[in-house]
Design a protein around this motif. Structure first.
Motif, PDB file in Angstrom:
ATOM      1  N   ASP A  75      -9.655  -1.560 -20.707  1.00 38.38           N
ATOM      2  CA  ASP A  75      -9.515  -1.473 -22.164  1.00 38.38           C
ATOM      3  C   ASP A  75     -10.731  -0.786 -22.784  1.00 38.38           C
ATOM      4  O   ASP A  75     -10.608   0.013 -23.713  1.00 38.38           O
ATOM      5  CB  ASP A  75      -9.348  -2.873 -22.778  1.00 38.38           C
ATOM      6  N   ALA A  76     -11.917  -1.095 -22.263  1.00 39.65           N
ATOM      7  CA  ALA A  76     -13.141  -0.460 -22.761  1.00 39.65           C
ATOM      8  C   ALA A  76     -13.374   0.894 -22.101  1.00 39.65           C
ATOM      9  O   ALA A  76     -13.787   1.857 -22.761  1.00 39.65           O
ATOM     10  CB  ALA A  76     -14.337  -1.378 -22.512  1.00 39.65           C
ATOM     11  N   LEU A  77     -13.097   0.988 -20.802  1.00 41.04           N
ATOM     12  CA  LEU A  77     -13.399   2.216 -20.052  1.00 41.04           C
ATOM     13  C   LEU A  77     -12.593   3.415 -20.527  1.00 41.04           C
ATOM     14  O   LEU A  77     -13.022   4.569 -20.381  1.00 41.04           O
ATOM     15  CB  LEU A  77     -13.132   1.986 -18.559  1.00 41.04           C
ATOM     16  N   LEU A  78     -11.417   3.188 -21.104  1.00 40.49           N
ATOM     17  CA  LEU A  78     -10.575   4.284 -21.588  1.00 40.49           C
ATOM     18  C   LEU A  78     -10.730   4.469 -23.093  1.00 40.49           C
ATOM     19  O   LEU A  78      -9.817   4.922 -23.782  1.00 40.49           O
ATOM     20  CB  LEU A  78      -9.110   4.005 -21.227  1.00 40.49           C
ATOM     21  N   ASN A  79     -11.919   4.184 -23.582  1.00 39.44           N
ATOM     22  CA  ASN A  79     -12.247   4.275 -25.012  1.00 39.44           C
ATOM     23  C   ASN A  79     -12.005   5.690 -25.537  1.00 39.44           C
ATOM     24  O   ASN A  79     -12.614   6.654 -25.077  1.00 39.44           O
ATOM     25  CB  ASN A  79     -13.717   3.886 -25.217  1.00 39.44           C
ATOM     26  N   ALA A  80     -11.114   5.810 -26.532  1.00 41.62           N
ATOM     27  CA  ALA A  80     -10.762   7.119 -27.092  1.00 41.62           C
ATOM     28  C   ALA A  80     -11.596   7.482 -28.311  1.00 41.62           C
ATOM     29  O   ALA A  80     -11.348   8.518 -28.936  1.00 41.62           O
ATOM     30  CB  ALA A  80      -9.282   7.133 -27.462  1.00 41.62           C
ATOM     31  N   GLN A  81     -12.586   6.662 -28.642  1.00 43.08           N
ATOM     32  CA  GLN A  81     -13.426   6.954 -29.811  1.00 43.08           C
ATOM     33  C   GLN A  81     -14.230   8.226 -29.583  1.00 43.08           C
ATOM     34  O   GLN A  81     -14.816   8.431 -28.530  1.00 43.08           O
ATOM     35  CB  GLN A  81     -14.378   5.778 -30.066  1.00 43.08           C
ATOM     36  N   ARG A  82     -14.222   9.101 -30.565  1.00 44.59           N
ATOM     37  CA  ARG A  82     -14.971  10.353 -30.463  1.00 44.59           C
ATOM     38  C   ARG A  82     -16.449  10.125 -30.751  1.00 44.59           C
ATOM     39  O   ARG A  82     -16.813   9.432 -31.704  1.00 44.59           O
ATOM     40  CB  ARG A  82     -14.449  11.379 -31.471  1.00 44.59           C
ATOM     41  N   LEU A  83     -17.317  10.735 -29.953  1.00 44.58           N
ATOM     42  CA  LEU A  83     -18.746  10.691 -30.210  1.00 44.58           C
ATOM     43  C   LEU A  83     -19.043  11.460 -31.501  1.00 44.58           C
ATOM     44  O   LEU A  83     -18.686  12.626 -31.630  1.00 44.58           O
ATOM     45  CB  LEU A  83     -19.513  11.323 -29.042  1.00 44.58           C
ATOM     46  N   GLY A  84     -19.668  10.795 -32.476  1.00 42.18           N
ATOM     47  CA  GLY A  84     -20.026  11.453 -33.721  1.00 42.18           C
ATOM     48  C   GLY A  84     -18.912  11.514 -34.742  1.00 42.18           C
ATOM     49  O   GLY A  84     -19.083  12.103 -35.818  1.00 42.18           O
ATOM     50  N   ASP A  85     -17.753  10.937 -34.424  1.00 43.66           N
ATOM     51  CA  ASP A  85     -16.621  10.977 -35.361  1.00 43.66           C
ATOM     52  C   ASP A  85     -15.820   9.686 -35.209  1.00 43.66           C
ATOM     53  O   ASP A  85     -14.709   9.674 -34.696  1.00 43.66           O
ATOM     54  CB  ASP A  85     -15.750  12.209 -35.077  1.00 43.66           C
ATOM     55  N   ASP A  86     -16.408   8.588 -35.688  1.00 42.06           N
ATOM     56  CA  ASP A  86     -15.808   7.269 -35.505  1.00 42.06           C
ATOM     57  C   ASP A  86     -14.469   7.115 -36.204  1.00 42.06           C
ATOM     58  O   ASP A  86     -13.644   6.281 -35.817  1.00 42.06           O
ATOM     59  CB  ASP A  86     -16.757   6.179 -36.019  1.00 42.06           C
ATOM     60  N   ASP A  87     -14.245   7.910 -37.252  1.00 41.06           N
ATOM     61  CA  ASP A  87     -13.031   7.750 -38.058  1.00 41.06           C
ATOM     62  C   ASP A  87     -11.880   8.634 -37.598  1.00 41.06           C
ATOM     63  O   ASP A  87     -10.830   8.685 -38.242  1.00 41.06           O
ATOM     64  CB  ASP A  87     -13.332   8.049 -39.538  1.00 41.06           C
TER      65      ASP A  87
END
Length: 449
Positions: free
Chosen positions: A8-20
């Motif tokens: 669940d954490a390892l496949l984190n799709a959050q963009r670096l520098g663009d949290d939104d």
């Protein structure tokens, strides 16, 4: 101390520098990451960077860009095998299983993006130049704190790649390419700085400490990525590293499979290895008797065997991942998948042949010597610009006329150069970003020949 990592954490799709950032329904963020990398200038420059054979005129010999695309293809196939198993055994959901090959493919195509001209000898050449410059204890190099020097004297393309992806390209100093944290984690083979690696080597035996993969300037960036991925930490407060993202092992295996097998094909193409030698080595990977085909040319037979060998190696590495899954997820696995597979001895034989008969070929050796001189000429030729900038209190408007001409002629990027560390990084950014032929051209210009 290590703890089990979770998908669940390892496949984190959050963009670096663009949290939104909100992903589009029609195309996953990981496919977008792949496309951002492929359409970037640093990736495009790989078309004129050495894989094994420097400045080769033969059109069928691999260069870094073709190699990177092939690694992406192998990595995707390997990840599909592993993701199917993970879904079947209930370790990931169906949606996660679909994402996993996209993450690996994106990390694979980026894996060599930080490599300098002239292949791994280029890394050694840059490191040797920095070591010599620091030994003189003069000017800009003398001003850099000693604890920061090893990251330059042991210059590492993996760390330069992370710097390109997260700082230099696209959104400069604001997330770089703004890739997902999952792809950045899968990219980072050596999640440690040069200084922390040096401190940990005596007490920790871990494959992720084989080299360093993070420059001091990008440590905070990787810490943010690692936290988002839930990577296990290794070491104490004074010196620490992280356990590898489990998908790193797939990216590394794809690279190992591709270059070991394709280097044989290239060596046959260039005449450095005879047909029978390459045929026998590929047959060993396949694990079956291979009959010579009268209806096929030698080139066709080698291409056919290469394809079968890659397939067999993918199968072997997928099985090795499954067999070592618990240790991989806990951060205890300290081998590579090829080395842990049934093909370990076969690949050791291929590497031995490459060391003895490909890497020592006369033409390659001669061009590596030339490449070392070319890189030294370039770095020595533009160091005075950064020395001048330091003397001008880091104000580009006060540069000498000669330095200004060099900046204009070479299109040197002096943004963010405000101290000795950033100046030497800018020098390394320029040098490592050059293609083989551009480096040769700049060396000739700077030396007046």
């Amino acid at each position: 101390m290590t703890t089990n990592m979770t998908w669940d954490a390892l496949l984190n799709a959050q963009r670096l520098g663009d949290d939104d950032y909100i992903p589009r329904r029609s195309r996953s963020i990981f496919l977008q990451d792949h496309d951002r990398i492929v359409f970037s200038a640093p990736f495009r420059r790989l078309a004129n960077k050495t894989q094994v054979q420097p400045l080769y005129a033969h059109d069928h010999v691999h260069h870094r860009l073709i190699h990177s695309i092939e690694v992406g293809s192998v990595g995707r196939s390997l990840a599909m095998r592993v993701s199917d198993w993970l879904e079947e055994t209930g370790h990931v959901t169906g949606a996660q299983a679909q994402d996993l090959p996209d993450i690996v493919q994106a990390a694979c195509v980026a894996h060599d993006i930080g490599n300098p001209p002239f292949g791994h000898s280029g890394e050694e050449s840059m490191g040797a130049w920095f070591a010599e410059a620091f030994a003189k204890e003069r000017g800009l190099c003398a001003d850099l704190p000693k604890e920061l020097r090893h990251q330059f004297t042991a210059f590492e393309g993996n760390a330069q790649g992370f710097r390109i992806l997260t700082r230099l390209e696209m959104y400069r100093n604001d997330g770089g390419m703004r890739l997902s944290k999952a792809v950045l984690g899968a990219f980072t083979k050596y999640p440690v700085t040069a200084a922390d690696r040096k401190a940990l080597l005596g007490s920790k035996n871990y494959v992720g400490l084989k080299k360093f993969g993070i420059f001091n300037n990008e440590l905070a960036i990787f810490s943010n990525v690692a936290e988002g991925l839930g990577l296990s930490q290794i070491g104490a407060d004074s010196a620490s590293a992280w356990a590898r993202h489990p998908l790193v092992f797939l990216v590394e295996a794809a690279d190992d499979i591709t270059y070991n097998i394709v280097d044989l094909e290239d060596a046959f193409t260039t005449g450095e290895l005879p047909f029978q030698t390459v045929r026998d080595l590929l047959a060993d990977v396949i694990g079956a008797h291979v009959q010579q085909r009268a209806d096929m040319t030698e080139e066709e037979q080698i291409a056919y065997l290469r394809a079968r060998a890659i397939g067999a190696a993918i199968d072997a590495c997928a099985t090795a991942f499954q067999n070592n899954y618990a240790d991989i997820m806990s951060g205890r696995f300290s081998d590579d998948l090829v080395g842990a597979s049934r093909l370990s001895e076969v690949f050791a034989g291929i590497k031995r042949t490459a060391r003895e008969r490909i890497f020592t070929a006369t033409r390659k050796t001669e061009l590596e010597i030339s490449g070392r001189r070319i890189i030294a000429n370039v770095m020595s030729g533009i160091l005075p610009v950064y020395e001048d900038l330091a003397s001008s209190n880091w104000n580009t408007e006060h540069l000498s006329e000669h330095s200004t001409h060099l900046v204009r002629a070479l299109k040197l990027d002096l943004r963010d150069v405000t101290d000795p560390e950033s100046a030497l990084h800018a020098l390394a950014d320029f040098t490592s970003g050059m293609t083989d032929r551009y480096a040769l051209r700049m060396s000739r210009m700077l030396s007046g020949t």
